[in-house]
Design an enzyme around this catalytic site. Structure first.
Site, PDB file in Angstrom:
ATOM      1  N   LYS A  66       7.542  14.822  75.950  1.00 56.35           N
ATOM      2  CA  LYS A  66       8.278  16.089  76.050  1.00 56.35           C
ATOM      3  C   LYS A  66       8.026  16.846  77.360  1.00 56.35           C
ATOM      4  CE  LYS A  66       8.773  17.000  71.113  1.00 56.35           C
ATOM      5  NZ  LYS A  66       8.634  17.986  70.032  1.00 56.35           N
ATOM      6  N   ASP A 102      12.907  23.088  69.628  1.00 54.30           N
ATOM      7  CA  ASP A 102      11.832  23.168  68.623  1.00 54.30           C
ATOM      8  C   ASP A 102      11.561  24.627  68.230  1.00 54.30           C
ATOM      9  OD1 ASP A 102      11.312  20.419  68.386  1.00 54.30           O
ATOM     10  OD2 ASP A 102       9.979  20.428  70.120  1.00 54.30           O
TER      11      ASP A 102
END
Ligand code: ATR
Length: 279
Positions: A66, A102
């Site tokens: 990420k 997220d």
């Protein structure tokens, strides 16, 4: 021609995203498919170049890529840049743009049972990547306080120092946060403590929890961690990690297709997949 979407990670076999997104593509009659690719860190740049070259519509990025993916993208949106992590990439006519869904996914899921955090006192347990995404996202929603507690206190302090938004925050030890738990309206557990197979572990003492508080755990395997079980026993409202998982996927799908998908359908699909996987 069928459009390709993907998720890049290592490991990737456990990912529930392919089933979730492929179901949505077929439900909305979109001629696309979504595949998981196991990509080692040293091959990440080549994998990104390859997806761009073949005209993939977009892709998700998961552990451990990420943060590492950021230099390989053409653009990164402000929230993702501040978090320092991207989980969703859109191919906008040959330009790869990175987003982080997220934190916003957690917030959208939270809103289903906790409409606003404006003026609320929030405690985040953990100071890793998930905590960072949630902290920076919630910091923009005008809570009174967001305190961070973590096994390693210095990491909580560093996280607070890294937050680019104006917010009143203190780093607390696990013991101190546990003693003061009645001060918080919203408690968010972001560590792996209590995740299968370590089912008996709890990150924090909830003895002083008020029943008016809301307790979230971003773990969804098991669906009810010991932490949520204890919170339920105090009469508090609770939410497990399904909502965050489903909403981060829904926000990614919306960025790729312009359609905010049917959340209940996604929830049922994920629960069905977990049926064979929990514990
Ligand atoms: P993620 O991206 O899932 O947030 P991470 O960045 O590795 O994962 O962060 C893991 C978090 O879980 C950290 O807050 C970590 O605490 P430390 O900073 O002290 O390492 C926390 N964590 C992991 N295992 C833990 C344990 N057994 N007890 C308490 N905290 C734990």
């Amino acid at each position: 021609m069928k459009k390709l979407f993907a998720v890049l990670g290592d490991p990737i076999g456990h990912s529930m995203s392919p089933v979730m997104h492929n179901d949505l593509f077929s439900f909305y009659n979109i001629d696309a498919y979504y595949l998981p690719f196991k990509v080692k860190s040293e091959n990440l740049q080549d994998a990104v170049k390859g997806l761009k070259a073949i005209g993939a519509g977009g892709f998700n990025v998961t552990v451990p890529h990420k943060s590492k993916i950021i230099p390989f993208l053409d653009e990164v949106d402000e929230l993702a840049a501040s978090i320092g992590a991207v989980n969703t990439v859109v191919n906008d006519d040959g330009k790869l743009i990175g987003y982080n869904t997220d934190g916003p996914g957690f917030l959208s899921g939270l809103h289903t049972s906790f409409p606003s955090i404006d003026g609320k006192r929030v405690l985040i347990i953990g100071a890793g990547g998930a905590a960072r995404a949630i902290y920076f996202t919630l910091a923009k929603e005008r809570p009174a306080v967001i305190d961070i507690t973590n096994r390693t206190l210095e990491k909580a302090q560093s996280l607070i120092e890294a937050c680019p938004y104006t917010i009143s925050s203190a780093a607390k030890s696990i013991a101190e946060a546990g003693k003061q738990i009645e001060e918080y309206d919203l408690i968010i557990q972001t560590t792996m403590v209590g995740m299968s197979p370590r089912l008996d572990e709890k990150p924090l003492d909830l003895n002083n929890l008020r029943k008016e508080s809301m307790v979230c755990d971003i773990i969804y395997n098991p669906l009810t961690t010991q932490f949520l079980h204890v919170a339920n026993g105090h009469g508090a409202r609770t939410q497990n990690g399904i909502e965050m998982f489903v909403y981060q996927g829904a926000l990614a799908f919306e960025k790729w297709t312009g359609i905010l998908p049917d959340i209940q359908r996604m929830r049922e699909n994920v629960l069905k997949q977990l049926g064979g996987k929990t514990c």
